[in-house]
Write a protein that holds these residues in place. Structure first.
Motif, PDB file in Angstrom:
ATOM      1  N   VAL A  74      -1.156 -16.713  -1.913  1.00 14.15           N
ATOM      2  CA  VAL A  74      -0.877 -15.489  -1.151  1.00 14.15           C
ATOM      3  C   VAL A  74      -2.129 -14.613  -1.140  1.00 14.15           C
ATOM      4  O   VAL A  74      -2.545 -14.104  -0.096  1.00 14.15           O
ATOM      5  N   GLY A  75      -2.750 -14.455  -2.297  1.00 18.78           N
ATOM      6  CA  GLY A  75      -3.972 -13.643  -2.386  1.00 18.78           C
ATOM      7  C   GLY A  75      -5.090 -14.198  -1.528  1.00 18.78           C
ATOM      8  O   GLY A  75      -5.772 -13.449  -0.816  1.00 18.78           O
ATOM      9  N   ARG A  76      -5.302 -15.507  -1.574  1.00 11.02           N
ATOM     10  CA  ARG A  76      -6.348 -16.134  -0.750  1.00 11.02           C
ATOM     11  C   ARG A  76      -6.059 -15.920   0.735  1.00 11.02           C
ATOM     12  O   ARG A  76      -6.961 -15.612   1.527  1.00 11.02           O
ATOM     13  N   GLY A  77      -4.799 -16.085   1.097  1.00  7.81           N
ATOM     14  CA  GLY A  77      -4.421 -15.863   2.493  1.00  7.81           C
ATOM     15  C   GLY A  77      -4.639 -14.417   2.913  1.00  7.81           C
ATOM     16  O   GLY A  77      -5.130 -14.151   4.020  1.00  7.81           O
ATOM     17  N   LEU A  78      -4.298 -13.495   2.031  1.00  5.22           N
ATOM     18  CA  LEU A  78      -4.498 -12.074   2.346  1.00  5.22           C
ATOM     19  C   LEU A  78      -5.983 -11.736   2.478  1.00  5.22           C
ATOM     20  O   LEU A  78      -6.364 -10.923   3.327  1.00  5.22           O
ATOM     21  N   LYS A  82      -7.335 -10.216   5.842  1.00  7.03           N
ATOM     22  CA  LYS A  82      -8.055  -8.936   5.820  1.00  7.03           C
ATOM     23  C   LYS A  82      -9.432  -9.086   6.475  1.00  7.03           C
ATOM     24  O   LYS A  82      -9.898  -8.187   7.165  1.00  7.03           O
ATOM     25  N   GLU A  83     -10.049 -10.228   6.254  1.00 11.68           N
ATOM     26  CA  GLU A  83     -11.377 -10.484   6.812  1.00 11.68           C
ATOM     27  C   GLU A  83     -11.342 -10.596   8.331  1.00 11.68           C
ATOM     28  O   GLU A  83     -12.257 -10.152   9.010  1.00 11.68           O
ATOM     29  N   VAL A  84     -10.273 -11.169   8.859  1.00 13.47           N
ATOM     30  CA  VAL A  84     -10.189 -11.414  10.293  1.00 13.47           C
ATOM     31  C   VAL A  84      -9.632 -10.211  11.070  1.00 13.47           C
ATOM     32  O   VAL A  84      -9.819 -10.120  12.278  1.00 13.47           O
ATOM     33  N   CYS A  85      -8.999  -9.283  10.368  1.00  9.15           N
ATOM     34  CA  CYS A  85      -8.344  -8.149  11.032  1.00  9.15           C
ATOM     35  C   CYS A  85      -9.088  -6.840  10.789  1.00  9.15           C
ATOM     36  O   CYS A  85      -9.700  -6.639   9.743  1.00  9.15           O
ATOM     37  N   ALA A  86      -8.966  -5.941  11.770  1.00  8.39           N
ATOM     38  CA  ALA A  86      -9.401  -4.568  11.545  1.00  8.39           C
ATOM     39  C   ALA A  86      -8.429  -3.943  10.548  1.00  8.39           C
ATOM     40  O   ALA A  86      -7.296  -4.424  10.379  1.00  8.39           O
ATOM     41  N   GLU A  89      -4.942  -3.127  11.820  1.00 11.20           N
ATOM     42  CA  GLU A  89      -4.206  -4.344  12.147  1.00 11.20           C
ATOM     43  C   GLU A  89      -3.746  -5.048  10.860  1.00 11.20           C
ATOM     44  O   GLU A  89      -2.630  -5.574  10.790  1.00 11.20           O
ATOM     45  N   PHE A  90      -4.597  -5.046   9.837  1.00  9.73           N
ATOM     46  CA  PHE A  90      -4.238  -5.650   8.551  1.00  9.73           C
ATOM     47  C   PHE A  90      -3.011  -4.952   7.957  1.00  9.73           C
ATOM     48  O   PHE A  90      -2.068  -5.609   7.525  1.00  9.73           O
ATOM     49  N   ASP A  95       2.928  -4.951   6.965  1.00 10.02           N
ATOM     50  CA  ASP A  95       4.276  -4.441   7.241  1.00 10.02           C
ATOM     51  C   ASP A  95       5.177  -5.552   7.780  1.00 10.02           C
ATOM     52  O   ASP A  95       6.330  -5.671   7.363  1.00 10.02           O
ATOM     53  N   VAL A  96       4.649  -6.361   8.692  1.00  9.24           N
ATOM     54  CA  VAL A  96       5.421  -7.478   9.245  1.00  9.24           C
ATOM     55  C   VAL A  96       5.799  -8.455   8.129  1.00  9.24           C
ATOM     56  O   VAL A  96       6.915  -8.966   8.093  1.00  9.24           O
ATOM     57  N   LEU A  97       4.874  -8.695   7.204  1.00 10.28           N
ATOM     58  CA  LEU A  97       5.133  -9.595   6.077  1.00 10.28           C
ATOM     59  C   LEU A  97       6.039  -8.968   5.022  1.00 10.28           C
ATOM     60  O   LEU A  97       6.570  -9.667   4.163  1.00 10.28           O
ATOM     61  N   GLY A  98       6.199  -7.637   5.092  1.00  8.87           N
ATOM     62  CA  GLY A  98       7.021  -6.942   4.090  1.00  8.87           C
ATOM     63  C   GLY A  98       6.306  -6.783   2.762  1.00  8.87           C
ATOM     64  O   GLY A  98       6.937  -6.722   1.707  1.00  8.87           O
ATOM     65  N   ILE A  99       4.971  -6.707   2.821  1.00 10.96           N
ATOM     66  CA  ILE A  99       4.173  -6.560   1.598  1.00 10.96           C
ATOM     67  C   ILE A  99       3.578  -5.159   1.560  1.00 10.96           C
ATOM     68  O   ILE A  99       2.861  -4.749   2.476  1.00 10.96           O
ATOM     69  N   ASN A 100       3.839  -4.458   0.492  1.00 13.30           N
ATOM     70  CA  ASN A 100       3.259  -3.145   0.253  1.00 13.30           C
ATOM     71  C   ASN A 100       1.751  -3.293   0.078  1.00 13.30           C
ATOM     72  O   ASN A 100       1.281  -4.263  -0.525  1.00 13.30           O
ATOM     73  N   TYR A 101       0.966  -2.321   0.549  1.00 11.19           N
ATOM     74  CA  TYR A 101      -0.491  -2.409   0.476  1.00 11.19           C
ATOM     75  C   TYR A 101      -0.972  -2.547  -0.972  1.00 11.19           C
ATOM     76  O   TYR A 101      -1.865  -3.345  -1.264  1.00 11.19           O
TER      77      TYR A 101
END
Length: 180
Positions: A74-78, A82-86, A89-90, A95-101
């Motif tokens: 999960v961390g590697r994917g994040l 994060k690298e690919v998104c502004a 957008e990240f 929010d879509v994934l339901g993961i708190n920042y």
């Protein structure tokens, strides 16, 4: 003619022992049925469809190892997301994934810090202990990996400690490192 040394059977004792053995078997079957009912209610598949505590314990340990690996994935994917998104957008994708920042940051930190430390990962055994070890700096993690110990904190102890004990030991190590 030799004297008969045979002791007559005590039928009352035999009956009592047979009754006790039957009661024990019934209790064992009832306990087994209770464990199976609880497992079924929770949707837990008993290992080898067996209520042997050793098998259940090994299954738990395997699941804990998988949960650590899943945390890293999960961390590697994040990190990649994060690298690919502004930034905005990240945040929206979290929010879509339901993961708190804040939780996402912990997953990312864990992936970055422990991506090469197999020994520390194995000692942590689970997500909670892994997150507790995040406060150690990179040098301490590397020292744990190379020598099995950093200061007074040893990997063998990490594996045996409760989360609360590990938290206290890691904080103590961190403070000791800061004093020097």
């Amino acid at each position: 003619m030799p004297e008969n040394k045979e002791v007559p059977a005590n039928l009352e004792v035999i009956d009592a022992e047979v009754h006790a053995a039957n009661q024990l078997a019934v209790l064992h079957r009832e306990g087994d049925a209770r464990v199976r009912a609880v497992a079924q209610q929770l949707g837990y598949q008993l290992p080898a469809d067996c209520t042997d505590p050793d098998l259940i314990q090994r299954d738990i340990a395997a699941n804990m190892r998988r949960s650590v690996e899943a945390c890293l994935e999960v961390g590697r994917g994040l990190v990649a997301l994060k690298e690919v998104c502004a930034h905005e957008e990240f945040i929206n994708r979290l929010d879509v994934l339901g993961i708190n920042y804040g939780v996402a940051q912990k997953f990312i930190q864990t992936a970055v810090k422990f991506s090469t430390s197999r020994t520390a990962l194995n000692a942590a055994g689970g997500q909670s202990k892994l997150f507790e070890m995040l406060v150690l700096d990179d040098e301490q993690i590397e020292e744990l990996e190379l020598t099995g110990q950093t200061g007074e904190l040893a990997l063998d102890d990490v594996a045996r400690m409760s989360i609360k004990e590990l938290r206290a030991a890691v904080r103590k190590e961190r403070k000791e490192k800061e004093r020097h």
